[in-house]
Motif scaffolding. Structure first.
Motif, mmCIF file in Angstrom:
data_model
loop_
_atom_site.group_PDB
_atom_site.id
_atom_site.type_symbol
_atom_site.label_atom_id
_atom_site.label_comp_id
_atom_site.label_asym_id
_atom_site.label_seq_id
_atom_site.Cartn_x
_atom_site.Cartn_y
_atom_site.Cartn_z
ATOM 1 N N SER A 130 -0.496 -6.416 10.747
ATOM 2 C CA SER A 130 -0.221 -5.005 10.502
ATOM 3 C C SER A 130 0.853 -4.805 9.443
ATOM 4 O O SER A 130 1.638 -3.888 9.533
ATOM 5 C CB SER A 130 0.209 -4.350 11.817
ATOM 6 N N GLY A 131 0.900 -5.667 8.451
ATOM 7 C CA GLY A 131 1.900 -5.514 7.396
ATOM 8 C C GLY A 131 1.599 -4.314 6.522
ATOM 9 O O GLY A 131 0.492 -3.800 6.488
ATOM 10 N N SER A 132 2.605 -3.861 5.784
ATOM 11 C CA SER A 132 2.413 -2.752 4.863
ATOM 12 C C SER A 132 1.702 -3.246 3.616
ATOM 13 O O SER A 132 1.555 -4.449 3.403
ATOM 14 C CB SER A 132 3.770 -2.165 4.480
ATOM 15 N N ALA A 133 1.270 -2.327 2.753
ATOM 16 C CA ALA A 133 0.620 -2.725 1.509
ATOM 17 C C ALA A 133 1.577 -3.538 0.648
ATOM 18 O O ALA A 133 1.186 -4.501 0.007
ATOM 19 C CB ALA A 133 0.136 -1.491 0.756
ATOM 20 N N GLU A 134 2.855 -3.176 0.650
ATOM 21 C CA GLU A 134 3.820 -3.899 -0.158
ATOM 22 C C GLU A 134 4.158 -5.255 0.456
ATOM 23 O O GLU A 134 4.359 -6.230 -0.262
ATOM 24 C CB GLU A 134 5.097 -3.081 -0.329
#
Length: 199
Positions: A68-72
C-alpha cells in the motif's frame, strides 16, 4: 561500512558486466541497438545522450499488488526507511540512457541498498519491472525492458541475492510513467521499477 563495500563490489561488477554478453539463452544484447546482428531502424537517430542522474526524480511504479505504498514511495509499507528521501531504499526507480541496458553509476548505491535489504530479509520478494520509451517496435521495447531488468537483477545477484527473491518482468512501452512524445518524457519512461511484493 558494509554498504560501502557493497557499493564498491557493485561498481566493479557493473564494470565487468558492461563488457560481457549474457549467456542466458533467451537474452540478446540490445545495448548496441541490434537484435541478432540486425539494427532496428525504428530506433536510429533518436539518442541525444542526456539522462537522469540518481539524485533526480524517483517516480513511483504501478503499485498494483505490491502493498500500500504511495505513488512516490511504492514500497513505504515495508518501513519508514522506504519513505525517507535521504535513504537509498526510498528510491524505487532505476533510469537508463537511450537504447541502453547498462546501469548508470548514479544508481549503483540504490541497487546495493536494495540488495542488502534482500539479503537481510530472505523471505522478501522483489519484482523488477523493465520499461522503455515509445520509440522502436513493441517487440524491441519488450526485449529492451527485459534486458534492463536483468541488468539490475545481475547486479543484485553479485551481492548474493537469491534468484528466488527476484522476478523479472518487462512491459516495454506499454506502461509509461508519464505521457509525452519528447525527450523529457522519454527519460522518465526508460526505467526499471523495484517493487516489493506483499505486506
Amino acid at each position: 561500512m558494509k554498504l560501502n563495500q557493497s557499493v564498491l563490489a557493485l561498481a566493479i561488477a557493473a564494470s565487468l558486466l558492461t563488457g560481457c554478453s549474457s549467456d542466458d539463452e533467451t537474452a540478446t544484447d540490445f545495448m548496441d541497438g541490434t537484435q541478432g546482428g540486425t539494427a532496428d531502424a525504428s530506433l536510429s537517430g533518436y539518442g541525444d545522450g542526456s539522462g537522469i542522474s540518481g539524485s533526480e526524480t524517483y517516480g513511483g511504479g504501478s503499485g498494483s499488488g505490491y502493498g500500500s505504498g504511495s505513488a512516490e514511495y511504492p514500497n513505504a509499507f515495508l518501513g519508514s526507511e522506504f519513505s525517507d528521501p535521504s535513504n537509498p531504499l526510498s528510491k524505487s526507480t532505476i533510469y537508463f540512457m537511450y537504447d541502453s541496458s547498462q546501469v548508470q553509476q548514479d544508481f549503483i548505491p540504490v541497487i546495493a541498498a536494495h540488495a542488502q535489504y534482500l539479503l537481510s530479509h530472505p523471505t522478501r520478494r522483489l519484482t523488477l519491472e523493465g520499461h522503455a520509451d515509445e520509440r522502436g517496435s513493441s517487440e524491441y521495447n519488450i526485449a529492451l525492458g527485459e534486458q534492463r531488468a536483468k541488468s539490475v537483477a545481475r547486479m543484485m545477484k553479485v551481492q548474493g541475492v537469491s534468484e528466488s527473491q527476484l522476478q523479472v518482468v518487462s512491459y516495454g512501452e506499454e506502461k509509461p510513467a508519464v505521457d509525452g512524445h519528447d525527450e523529457s518524457a522519454y527519460q522518465l519512461n526508460r526505467r526499471v521499477e523495484l517493487l516489493y511484493q506483499g505486506q
